[in-house]
Design an enzyme around this catalytic site. Structure first.
Site, mmCIF file in Angstrom:
data_model
loop_
_atom_site.group_PDB
_atom_site.id
_atom_site.type_symbol
_atom_site.label_atom_id
_atom_site.label_comp_id
_atom_site.label_asym_id
_atom_site.label_seq_id
_atom_site.Cartn_x
_atom_site.Cartn_y
_atom_site.Cartn_z
ATOM 1 N N TRP A 180 10.692 -2.756 6.968
ATOM 2 C CA TRP A 180 11.460 -3.702 6.476
ATOM 3 C C TRP A 180 9.855 -4.417 5.591
ATOM 4 C CZ3 TRP A 180 9.445 -8.326 8.216
ATOM 5 C CH2 TRP A 180 10.003 -9.900 7.805
ATOM 6 N N GLU A 221 15.357 -1.554 7.150
ATOM 7 C CA GLU A 221 16.199 -2.537 8.080
ATOM 8 C C GLU A 221 16.383 -3.427 6.208
ATOM 9 O OE1 GLU A 221 13.867 -4.107 10.471
ATOM 10 O OE2 GLU A 221 15.675 -4.648 11.633
ATOM 11 N N LYS A 223 17.781 -7.745 6.418
ATOM 12 C CA LYS A 223 18.096 -8.729 7.042
ATOM 13 C C LYS A 223 19.697 -9.911 5.924
ATOM 14 C CE LYS A 223 14.723 -12.392 9.131
ATOM 15 N NZ LYS A 223 13.594 -12.423 9.282
ATOM 16 N N ASP A 254 19.617 -4.787 13.044
ATOM 17 C CA ASP A 254 18.992 -5.553 13.931
ATOM 18 C C ASP A 254 20.400 -6.494 14.216
ATOM 19 O OD1 ASP A 254 16.328 -7.083 14.281
ATOM 20 O OD2 ASP A 254 18.132 -7.588 14.211
ATOM 21 N N HIS A 257 20.399 -9.625 12.189
ATOM 22 C CA HIS A 257 20.167 -10.241 10.869
ATOM 23 C C HIS A 257 21.897 -9.969 10.398
ATOM 24 C CE1 HIS A 257 15.717 -8.229 10.499
ATOM 25 N NE2 HIS A 257 15.956 -8.995 12.165
ATOM 26 N N HIS A 281 18.143 -2.184 16.309
ATOM 27 C CA HIS A 281 16.639 -2.391 16.307
ATOM 28 C C HIS A 281 18.032 -4.364 17.875
ATOM 29 C CE1 HIS A 281 13.541 -3.062 13.551
ATOM 30 N NE2 HIS A 281 13.226 -2.148 14.310
ATOM 31 N N ASP A 289 18.196 -16.171 13.534
ATOM 32 C CA ASP A 289 17.019 -14.721 13.819
ATOM 33 C C ASP A 289 16.403 -15.291 14.982
ATOM 34 O OD1 ASP A 289 16.553 -12.491 13.861
ATOM 35 O OD2 ASP A 289 15.468 -13.004 12.007
ATOM 36 N N ASP A 291 15.133 -13.768 17.574
ATOM 37 C CA ASP A 291 14.751 -12.943 18.441
ATOM 38 C C ASP A 291 14.383 -12.925 19.438
ATOM 39 O OD1 ASP A 291 14.022 -11.034 15.978
ATOM 40 O OD2 ASP A 291 13.211 -12.723 15.667
ATOM 41 N N ASP A 321 13.913 -5.430 18.803
ATOM 42 C CA ASP A 321 13.199 -5.941 18.795
ATOM 43 C C ASP A 321 13.267 -7.644 18.994
ATOM 44 O OD1 ASP A 321 11.324 -7.375 16.542
ATOM 45 O OD2 ASP A 321 13.033 -6.525 14.966
HETATM 46 C C1 RNT Z 1 12.010 -9.009 11.122
HETATM 47 C C2 RNT Z 1 12.497 -7.531 11.679
HETATM 48 C C3 RNT Z 1 11.687 -6.085 11.635
HETATM 49 C C4 RNT Z 1 10.540 -7.097 12.668
HETATM 50 C C5 RNT Z 1 9.367 -6.441 13.317
HETATM 51 C C6 RNT Z 1 8.560 -6.791 13.334
HETATM 52 O O1 RNT Z 1 12.793 -9.538 10.930
HETATM 53 O O2 RNT Z 1 13.299 -7.240 12.063
HETATM 54 O O3 RNT Z 1 12.062 -5.778 12.379
HETATM 55 O O4 RNT Z 1 11.093 -8.059 13.334
HETATM 56 O O5 RNT Z 1 9.193 -5.522 11.793
HETATM 57 ZN ZN ZN Z 2 14.397 -5.609 13.401
#
Ligand code: RNT
Ligand code: ZN
Length: 414
Positions: A180, A221, A223, A254, A257, A281, A289, A291, A321
């Protein structure tokens, strides 16, 4: 016995709780190392995290060394039923025998992680780190217009694949290395095309060497946006999904995302139509985003239902994640992982056969009725049984263990 009662209730609906428990035990969750120290890592660059990543909160007791992070992970795994994995970022390298820059990382900086993982019975997953580094200061890495900087990050990507492959080889279970990058722009770019062309060329260079899939798998990955990349992210969903299809590699979805009204669960059967395997994720976006810790909520349940209903577990790697520094960080791991496992168990206990049968017979009333009734079936008793067999506290009492760890270990980290 409570479990016997649940077993019979499910059996009457054609669900074998023992088969569900076997599948649950055979499905590892990859815990993300970065929840333990707010994505700090051990390079001690002292700089900003950058890359659009931000961790908020200042709960005391953050892991400051590899030793502390491993101890915290051991505590977390002890409160999670089953055998799982650890997902490492490259910036968590062990520099005890000398520091090297990210383009020069080798297995030497990760051998101690492998030994520790082996001692804990854990598989390892891996990630190149394209943030928190002076050469990523302007938020650009693999798409940087400067070929020198781009080259540095290409070397980092290659180094990480070699490290991932060696982790997988030594531990006898393939390492998923997930790429990523943060690259994008805050305001409207005049040229969306050139950075994407550069990204494809950089990725082609990184992935040029083929690696035995018994040891190593590559994931990319996407985003939607980040802090500082609100208007444009080079590695968007379309970009990486296309790249993963073209190169038949893993695509990482993810949960944070996508647009908030998009249904991630719905994407799985489409994506797996075209790529061999996926990486998840599992996360929780709140407004942006951000998390947050995974909940046992509808989106997580839907994700796991989809994996079970579509028979996709064998083609899915489940990772977490999120990063929350406002609560006990070990607790954040435990809560999110237990919730992911509970959602998976609920999905495994769904009377899917009966639901399919009704659907095939056009009985949509019955389908909805059973789906809703299934929500209050005694899955909690099956969960308790799973925890009992795994020697892990089944209910809320795991919090007592956490509190005592906080008093005896975390509190002294000042
Ligand atoms: C970031 C991504 C990625 C990170 C990690 C730390 O938006 O989700 O996966 O969270 O690699
Ligand atoms: Zn991620």
């Amino acid at each position: 016995m409570k479990y016997e009662h649940a077993r019979e209730t499910y059996a009457a609906l054609g669900v074998d709780t023992e088969a569900a428990l076997r599948q649950l035990s055979a499905t590892p969750i990859s815990l993300h190392c970065w929840q333990g120290d707010d994505v700090g890592g051990f390079e001690n660059t002292g700089g900003e995290l950058g890359g659009g990543l931000a961790v908020t909160g200042n709960y005391p007791g953050k892991a400051r060394t590899i030793k502390e992070l491993r101890a915290d992970l051991e505590q977390a795994y002890a409160l999670i039923p089953g055998k799982h994995r650890l997902n490492l970022h490259a910036c968590y390298a062990d520099f005890s025998s000398g520091k090297v820059d990210r383009d020069a990382l080798t297995i030497a900086q990760f051998q101690s992680w492998i030994e520790w993982a082996r001692s804990q019975g854990l598989g390892l997953d891996f990630n190149p780190s394209y943030f928190a580094h002076p050469k990523a200061g302007d938020g650009l890495t693999l798409t940087h217009p400067d070929p020198g900087l781009r080259g540095f990050w290409i070397e980092h990507g290659k180094a990480c694949r070699r490290i991932g492959a060696e982790m997988g080889r030594q531990l006898g279970t393939p390492t998923v290395t997930n790429l990523w990058i943060p690259d994008g722009s805050k305001d409207l770019p005049a040229d969306r095309k050139s950075p994407r062309a550069r990204l494809e060329a950089s990725l082609d260079a990184i992935f040029a060497d083929k690696i035995d899939p018994d040891h190593h798998l590559d994931a990319v990955e996407s985003k939607l946006f980040g802090i500082g990349s609100e208007s444009y992210v080079v590695g968007s969903h379309e970009f990486y999904f296309g790249y993963a299809i073209k190169n038949q590699m893993l695509y990482c979805l993810d949960a944070g995302h996508f647009h908030p009204t998009e249904n991630l669960a719905d994407k799985i059967s489409s994506v797996l139509q075209y790529v061999p395997e996926i990486l998840l994720h599992v996360s929780r976006g709140v407004r942006w985003d951000s998390d947050h810790v995974v909940l046992l909520d509808d989106p997580t349940a839907a994700l796991m239902q989809e994996l079970v209903r579509g028979d996709f577990l064998g083609r899915t790697h489940i990772g977490l994640d999120y990063f929350d520094a406002s609560i006990n960080r070990v607790g954040a791991w435990v809560i999110g992982t237990r919730n992911t496992l509970k959602a998976l168990l609920m999905a495994l206990l769904e009377p899917t056969g009966k639901l399919r049968e009704m659907e095939d017979n056009g009985d949509l009333t019955g389908r909805l009725a059973l789906m809703e009734e299934a929500k209050s079936l005694p899955w909690g008793l099956v969960w308790e049984e799973h925890c009992r067999r795994s020697n892990v506290p089944a209910g809320f009492s795991w919090l007592d263990n956490l509190r005592s760890y906080e008093r005896t270990v975390l509190a002294s980290r000042v």
